[in-house]
Design a protein around this motif. Structure first.
Motif, PDB file in Angstrom:
ATOM      1  N   UNK A 366      -9.087  62.751 -21.706  1.00 48.18           N
ATOM      2  CA  UNK A 366      -9.121  64.013 -20.961  1.00 48.18           C
ATOM      3  C   UNK A 366      -8.204  65.063 -21.550  1.00 48.18           C
ATOM      4  N   UNK A 367      -7.934  65.005 -22.837  1.00 46.12           N
ATOM      5  CA  UNK A 367      -7.161  66.076 -23.468  1.00 46.12           C
ATOM      6  C   UNK A 367      -8.036  67.317 -23.603  1.00 46.12           C
ATOM      7  N   UNK A 368      -7.421  68.400 -24.044  1.00 37.59           N
ATOM      8  CA  UNK A 368      -8.180  69.634 -24.243  1.00 37.59           C
ATOM      9  C   UNK A 368      -9.196  69.506 -25.357  1.00 37.59           C
ATOM     10  N   UNK A 369      -9.095  68.460 -26.173  1.00 32.95           N
ATOM     11  CA  UNK A 369     -10.058  68.246 -27.246  1.00 32.95           C
ATOM     12  C   UNK A 369     -11.290  67.502 -26.771  1.00 32.95           C
ATOM     13  N   UNK A 370     -11.230  66.860 -25.584  1.00 33.67           N
ATOM     14  CA  UNK A 370     -12.362  66.049 -25.129  1.00 33.67           C
ATOM     15  C   UNK A 370     -12.826  66.507 -23.742  1.00 33.67           C
ATOM     16  N   UNK A 371     -12.550  65.736 -22.693  1.00 31.86           N
ATOM     17  CA  UNK A 371     -13.088  66.045 -21.362  1.00 31.86           C
ATOM     18  C   UNK A 371     -12.383  67.218 -20.696  1.00 31.86           C
ATOM     19  N   UNK A 372     -11.129  67.435 -21.010  1.00 32.07           N
ATOM     20  CA  UNK A 372     -10.415  68.579 -20.465  1.00 32.07           C
ATOM     21  C   UNK A 372      -9.990  68.396 -19.019  1.00 32.07           C
ATOM     22  N   UNK A 724      -4.285  60.758 -28.338  1.00 28.97           N
ATOM     23  CA  UNK A 724      -4.694  60.251 -27.020  1.00 28.97           C
ATOM     24  C   UNK A 724      -3.529  59.615 -26.266  1.00 28.97           C
ATOM     25  N   UNK A 725      -2.453  59.303 -26.948  1.00 30.05           N
ATOM     26  CA  UNK A 725      -1.300  58.664 -26.297  1.00 30.05           C
ATOM     27  C   UNK A 725      -0.332  59.752 -25.838  1.00 30.05           C
ATOM     28  N   UNK A 726      -0.669  60.345 -24.706  1.00 28.46           N
ATOM     29  CA  UNK A 726       0.102  61.497 -24.241  1.00 28.46           C
ATOM     30  C   UNK A 726       1.513  61.125 -23.831  1.00 28.46           C
ATOM     31  N   UNK A 767       1.942  69.033 -26.318  1.00 30.47           N
ATOM     32  CA  UNK A 767       1.776  69.751 -25.052  1.00 30.47           C
ATOM     33  C   UNK A 767       0.623  70.740 -25.114  1.00 30.47           C
ATOM     34  N   UNK A 768       0.265  71.199 -26.295  1.00 36.06           N
ATOM     35  CA  UNK A 768      -0.914  72.051 -26.410  1.00 36.06           C
ATOM     36  C   UNK A 768      -2.179  71.254 -26.104  1.00 36.06           C
ATOM     37  N   UNK A 769      -2.185  69.976 -26.498  1.00 35.87           N
ATOM     38  CA  UNK A 769      -3.342  69.126 -26.223  1.00 35.87           C
ATOM     39  C   UNK A 769      -3.321  68.631 -24.782  1.00 35.87           C
ATOM     40  N   UNK A 770      -2.115  68.326 -24.270  1.00 42.39           N
ATOM     41  CA  UNK A 770      -1.947  67.799 -22.917  1.00 42.39           C
ATOM     42  C   UNK A 770      -1.035  68.742 -22.125  1.00 42.39           C
ATOM     43  N   UNK A 771      -1.570  69.827 -21.576  1.00 41.75           N
ATOM     44  CA  UNK A 771      -0.716  70.763 -20.837  1.00 41.75           C
ATOM     45  C   UNK A 771      -0.283  70.175 -19.496  1.00 41.75           C
ATOM     46  N   UNK A 772       0.914  70.584 -19.080  1.00 42.14           N
ATOM     47  CA  UNK A 772       1.432  70.112 -17.800  1.00 42.14           C
ATOM     48  C   UNK A 772       2.758  70.769 -17.484  1.00 42.14           C
ATOM     49  N   UNK A 773       3.005  71.101 -16.226  1.00 41.36           N
ATOM     50  CA  UNK A 773       4.252  71.812 -15.898  1.00 41.36           C
ATOM     51  C   UNK A 773       5.488  70.925 -15.996  1.00 41.36           C
ATOM     52  N   UNK A 774       5.369  69.640 -15.648  1.00 41.36           N
ATOM     53  CA  UNK A 774       6.560  68.772 -15.626  1.00 41.36           C
ATOM     54  C   UNK A 774       7.106  68.567 -17.034  1.00 41.36           C
ATOM     55  N   UNK A 775       6.236  68.216 -17.982  1.00 40.24           N
ATOM     56  CA  UNK A 775       6.711  68.005 -19.348  1.00 40.24           C
ATOM     57  C   UNK A 775       7.169  69.298 -20.007  1.00 40.24           C
TER      58      UNK A 775
END
Length: 804
Positions: A366-372, A724-726, A767-775
């Motif tokens: 579910x990264x921005x490169x796949x399912x989002x 894929x290993x966020x 973080x560009x691939x896996x955006x999130x406020x906590x990280x």
């Protein structure tokens, strides 16, 4: 004689015929629809003649008595027809007063004929039950309500006493024996950590002091305020502890709901285990068949859709195993899929295990490169379902090894960079897993095995070598030595044969199903089902220790203070064979099955790391004991490193990179005690006494940072699946924090600032691939510290690669 015969007929209860149905309105509307009987049309044959009086029951009885025939009773005109549609010969339901007096009733409402003739003013008013209560079986299934079974009256004192004894014995046998009493955390901490008895199986101390409640977490996490199986101290012995949410369901306003008789009525909150086992797979298919773009749509499960969804589940599970690292190697892949797709064996699988595994599989794609964002939303729905089914299994008492595996999956999900990430959720998931392992005493499986290593409480976990004579181990060291740098690298290599006992060598298909599992030890051969389950439990416990070490690496970076104490982190709580020790029979002459194998060294490193963290945070230990323990831990690190260097096997890739990292982290942790209690711990002014080891380690980490930055800059060429290993972004942040701690301790280590700056772009690309406020918040805080350190050292700060 006629009067005697007539009296016996009155005392004999009339038996129901097969033609007496329950009104359809009762089944459709429930007990409140009992008054609908009067709304049904009466039969023409039972209606009185138009314009003529209805003959009384007394007149009819008198005429029948004169002819010596059975009295015929005219029923009320509102009696329903039989199931065959014929007029009724017997009353459908008699009033309560006529049944108690055992006289015939005509069924008239609101009062029957007998009740209107009574002259006793103190007698009860005529009343009817909502449905007939008959004895015997139905000729037409579901046509009537059976009478409740009443115990047979005994005639003698002896028979009455025997009946009472049987009843008490039946009640004792009916008590659930599978209930597991929750763990009292305060009592578990007061007990000696080195006890060999499973504390979860002992009774709770009623004198324990109450512990503070855990704070409530996310509103979407209300089903688990605290870890399941944990109850507040001081709960009365023998009382089941229910979470506040479950207890709140059974309460109505300020008290319990009461029935007409004034007795409190309770609603059972425990779900049916048998019902769950039969229906969870169909519920999973319905949830998993929901489209990504229509989360509220519930499709109709046709045969084709069921087959397609089943194939999608199998594909996603294979994807999870193929992209996962060695943590998941406690799963026996052939046994797992054989049980999952066998309808008979699937009933024993915990639904939360499959739901959590599918949530991990969905989220990893579910990264921005796949399912989002749609894929991440589906993963969160699946993990919510997993938490709900996990909580239902705990409440119903369905606690087994499968539930521990589900808790492990949930804990792994909580260390991912998902949208609801928080430290509270992560600590709660780790405590839940720790509670189940403690409750089932999985760390004590091999307490009777002579090969098991037992550790002393509050001591450094030192493991003596048992390598065979054909390849002698490194000489044992003297714990009382004062030089922390004694000993040197061994001069010769071992013919260890660890690779021949690996999973990839014995099952080549693992490279197609789970390539990262290939370096792990193989599964034992020719063992019973019980021994195979025992081996799965061993690997599950060690896998739990692995993710606990990963979580500790993140939370202790820069401070080396352990924020969460767990049962599985204390080496004295273990009586368990190391990885690889059980793959060969006892008295084997192979290093691969000894305590010096690469897998045993891995577990020894994890135990040593957690022991050092516990030593650092224990304020009860004196200064002299701290210095001695720190010295022993340092020498044990030297011993493990030298033993690793003597291995000639080719399994150095993969998990052993984490081994060497944790060994260096252990050195950093115990070095605090050297600086406090050993003045000679520095070689020159401002330099660490392990300056050379730190430089060697930092050079290795700089190479890793540059490689990962290049890979994540172009994720399309990522063949190893790092994008894929966020969870790696948290490892990046921990490495930056530790590099800053090294530079602050030794300002001559400019290489430490280079390592911190090198991991910054890798984190931003991730973080560009896996955006999130906590990280994002965590990274910005660490980056601000790096910028300040670079300015103080006259070094250029890291540049932004992704616009904020």
């Amino acid at each position: 004689m006629a009067s005697i015969r007539s009296n016996s007929q009155h005392h004999k209860r009339p038996r129901a015929t097969s033609s007496e149905p329950v009104s359809p309105t009762v089944h459709s509307l429930g007990p409140s629809a009992s008054t609908s009987y009067a709304a049904q049309p009466s039969s023409p044959s039972t209606a009185p003649p138009e314009g003529g009086p209805n003959p009384s029951a007394a007149e009819q009885s008198g005429s029948d008595t004169a002819t010596n025939k059975k009295a015929r009773l005219h029923l009320a005109p509102d009696q329903p027809l039989t199931t065959s549609g014929k007029p009724r010969e017997r009353v459908y339901v008699a009033c309560v007063q006529c049944r108690n007096r055992k006289v015939r009733c005509d069924g008239s409402k609101p009062e029957c004929h007998n009740c209107t003739r009574r002259t006793d003013l103190n007698s009860e008013r005529c009343s009817y039950d909502s449905a007939p209560r008959r004895r015997g079986k139905d000729r037409t299934p579901g046509a009537r309500k059976l009478a409740p079974l009443t115990p047979k009256k005994t005639r003698t004192t002896r028979s009455r006493l025997e009946e009472e004894a049987k009843r008490k014995k039946a009640l004792q046998e009916a008590e659930p024996s599978h209930h597991v009493e929750p763990i009292d955390n305060d009592r578990a901490r007061r007990e000696s950590p080195g006890t060999r008895r499973a504390a979860a199986l002992e009774r709770e101390d009623s004198q324990s002091a109450p512990s503070p409640h855990l704070p409530a977490g996310d509103a979407r996490f209300t089903f688990s305020l605290g870890p399941p199986l944990r109850k507040p101290a001081g709960t009365p012995r023998g009382h089941a502890y229910l979470p506040q949410e479950v207890s709140r369901i059974a309460e109505v306003d300020d008290g319990h709901e009461q029935d007409a008789n004034g007795s409190a009525s309770t609603i059972s909150t425990e779900p049916s285990v048998a019902f769950t086992r039969e229906t969870w797979w169909d519920a999973l298919l319905a949830v998993y068949a929901t489209p990504l773009d229509r989360p509220d749509f519930v499709p109709r499960l046709t045969l084709d859709l069921r087959n397609a969804t089943t194939e999608a589940i199998a594909t996603d599970l294979r994807f999870l195993f193929h992209t996962s690292i060695h943590w998941f190697s406690f799963i026996h892949i052939p046994r797992f899929f054989a049980s999952l797709f066998n309808p008979a064996a699937r009933r024993a699988i915990q639904p939360s295990l499959i739901l959590a595994a599918l949530a991990l599989a969905t989220f990893s794609r579910s990264s921005e490169l796949e399912l989002g964002a749609q894929g991440r939303a589906k993963a969160m729905r699946l993990i919510d379902q997993a938490h709900a089914t996990f909580n239902a299994s705990v409440n119903s008492g369905w606690i087994d090894v499968g539930l521990v595996q589900a808790a492990w999956m949930l804990a792994v999900f909580e260390i991912q960079a998902h949208p609801r990430l928080s430290s509270h959720r992560t600590r709660e998931a780790m405590a839940r897993l720790d509670s189940l392992i403690h409750c089932l005493a999985l760390t004590m499986l091999d307490i009777d095995d002579p090969r098991t290593t037992i550790f002393v409480p509050h001591a450094v976990p030192i493991v003596p070598s048992n390598a065979p004579l054909i390849a002698p181990a490194h000489p044992a060291y003297d714990p009382s030595a004062t030089s922390p740098t004694m000993g040197g690298p061994p001069s010769e290599k071992w013919r260890c044969e660890c690779e021949t006992h690996s999973l990839g060598h014995n099952w080549p298909l693992v490279k197609d199903f789970a390539p990262q599992w290939a370096p792990m030890p193989r599964w034992p051969r020719d063992i019973s089902e019980g021994e195979m389950l025992k081996e799965e439990c061993r690997r599950l416990v060690w896998a739990s220790l692995m993710i606990a070490a990963t979580h500790s690496t993140k939370t202790t970076a820069g401070t080396d203070l352990e924020p969460q104490h767990l049962w599985i982190k204390d080496p004295s709580n273990y009586a368990l064979l190391f990885l690889g020790e059980s793959v060969a029979p006892p008295r084997s002459t192979s290093i691969a099955t000894s305590k010096d194998s690469v897998w045993a060294l891995y577990i020894r490193t994890l135990l040593l790391w957690h022991s050092a963290l516990r030593l650092r945070g224990d304020i009860r230990i004196s200064g002299a004991d701290r210095a001695q323990s720190a010295m022993s831990a340092w020498l044990e690190v030297d011993n493990i490193e030298e033993t690793l260097d003597r291995h000639s096997c080719a399994v150095e890739t993969g998990f052993l990179a984490q081994v060497r990292e944790i060994l260096f982290n252990t050195r950093m942790c115990v070095s605090h005690e050297f600086q406090r209690y050993i003045p000679e711990a520095t070689t020159t002014t401002g330099q660490l006494f392990y300056h050379d080891k730190a430089e060697k380690w930092l050079l290795h980490q700089l190479q890793v940072a540059n490689y990962l930055t290049h890979t994540l800059r172009n994720p399309r060429i990522d063949t190893d699946g790092h994008s894929r290993r966020n969870f790696l972004m948290f490892w990046f942040i921990s490495q930056m924090t530790r590099a800053l701690a090294l530079w602050e301790a030794d300002r001559t280590l400019i290489l430490a600032l280079d390592v911190a700056r090198a991991f910054a772009p890798a984190t931003e690309y991730m973080m560009r691939i896996w955006p999130g406020p906590a990280q994002r918040r965590e990274y910005e805080a660490v980056r601000a510290r790096i910028v300040q350190a670079c300015l103080a050292a006259n070094v250029s700060p890291p540049e932004r690669v992704v616009a904020v």
